[in-house]
Design a protein around this motif. Structure first.
Motif, short mmCIF file in Angstrom:
data_model
loop_
_atom_site.label_atom_id
_atom_site.label_comp_id
_atom_site.label_asym_id
_atom_site.label_seq_id
_atom_site.Cartn_x
_atom_site.Cartn_y
_atom_site.Cartn_z
N PHE A 12 -5.16 71.67 11.71
CA PHE A 12 -6.56 71.30 11.59
C PHE A 12 -6.89 69.90 10.80
O PHE A 12 -5.92 69.53 10.00
N LYS A 13 -7.55 69.01 11.42
CA LYS A 13 -7.89 67.81 10.91
C LYS A 13 -8.55 67.98 9.27
O LYS A 13 -8.13 67.41 8.58
N HIS A 14 -9.27 69.05 9.14
CA HIS A 14 -9.84 69.50 7.84
C HIS A 14 -9.87 71.12 7.91
O HIS A 14 -10.25 71.53 9.00
N HIS A 15 -9.17 71.17 6.91
CA HIS A 15 -9.26 72.73 6.51
C HIS A 15 -10.17 73.13 5.27
O HIS A 15 -9.48 72.55 4.18
N VAL A 16 -11.16 73.51 5.37
CA VAL A 16 -12.00 73.77 4.28
C VAL A 16 -12.16 75.28 4.04
O VAL A 16 -12.19 76.36 4.51
N PHE A 17 -11.79 75.58 2.51
CA PHE A 17 -11.71 76.72 1.96
C PHE A 17 -12.87 76.79 0.79
O PHE A 17 -12.85 76.06 -0.19
N PHE A 18 -13.58 77.93 1.03
CA PHE A 18 -14.72 78.19 0.02
C PHE A 18 -14.17 79.28 -0.77
O PHE A 18 -13.83 80.58 -0.20
N ALA A 37 -22.74 83.17 1.39
CA ALA A 37 -23.85 82.50 2.32
C ALA A 37 -23.51 81.21 2.76
O ALA A 37 -23.77 80.68 3.52
N LEU A 38 -23.08 80.37 1.60
CA LEU A 38 -23.19 79.00 1.95
C LEU A 38 -21.64 78.68 2.81
O LEU A 38 -21.86 77.69 3.46
N ARG A 39 -20.94 79.42 2.70
CA ARG A 39 -19.66 79.39 3.75
C ARG A 39 -20.19 79.69 4.77
O ARG A 39 -19.79 78.93 6.03
N ASP A 40 -21.02 80.91 5.11
CA ASP A 40 -21.46 81.08 6.44
C ASP A 40 -22.15 79.94 6.98
O ASP A 40 -22.24 79.67 8.38
N TYR A 41 -23.01 79.61 6.10
CA TYR A 41 -23.82 78.23 6.49
C TYR A 41 -23.12 77.18 7.01
O TYR A 41 -23.24 76.53 8.12
N CYS A 42 -21.83 76.70 6.11
CA CYS A 42 -20.96 75.87 6.46
C CYS A 42 -20.39 75.98 8.03
O CYS A 42 -20.16 75.20 8.79
N LYS A 43 -19.96 77.39 8.19
CA LYS A 43 -19.33 77.49 9.54
C LYS A 43 -20.50 77.18 10.53
O LYS A 43 -19.79 76.63 11.68
N LEU A 44 -21.70 77.70 10.33
CA LEU A 44 -22.50 77.38 11.52
C LEU A 44 -22.73 75.95 11.71
O LEU A 44 -22.83 75.46 12.82
#
Length: 110
Positions: A12-18, A37-44
């Protein structure tokens, strides 16, 4: 000795872990601040920006990243940039600047 040509590109170019940890002993937890909830928002947001998938961005939930006292926190790899975010506007800025433009958001770094 290996050279750069032998090093595979990141999956992945960017792999984001919350960090979405909820501690049961009363200590500060990222989930105390709505991390899931903010992780879900980021995924969207990442999905709507059409930057998901192999060679692009991936947003994941993590267990404790051991920085909950600074939380909520996330980390973006392969750069290893740690962020503290507070709301959807902060997540929007991280997606727009770091994930889309490759520019870490200085004001949110920890």
């Amino acid at each position: 000795m290996s050279d750069a040509a032998d090093t595979p590109a990141p999956y992945f170019k960017h792999h984001v872990f919350f960090c979405c940890n909820q501690r049961s002993d009363g200590r500060a937890s990222c989930e105390d601040h709505g991390a899931t909830a903010l992780r879900d928002y980021c995924k969207l947001k990442v999905k709507k920006a059409a930057i998901t998938g192999v060679g692009r961005a991936r947003v994941n939930q993590a267990g404790c990243l051991d920085r909950c006292e600074q939380g909520p926190v996330m980390v973006v790899y392969p750069e290893g940039v740690w962020y503290r975010y507070a709301n959807e506007a902060d997540v929007d800025e991280i997606v727009a600047e770091h994930l889309l433009k490759g520019q870490p958001v200085t004001r949110l770094r920890i």
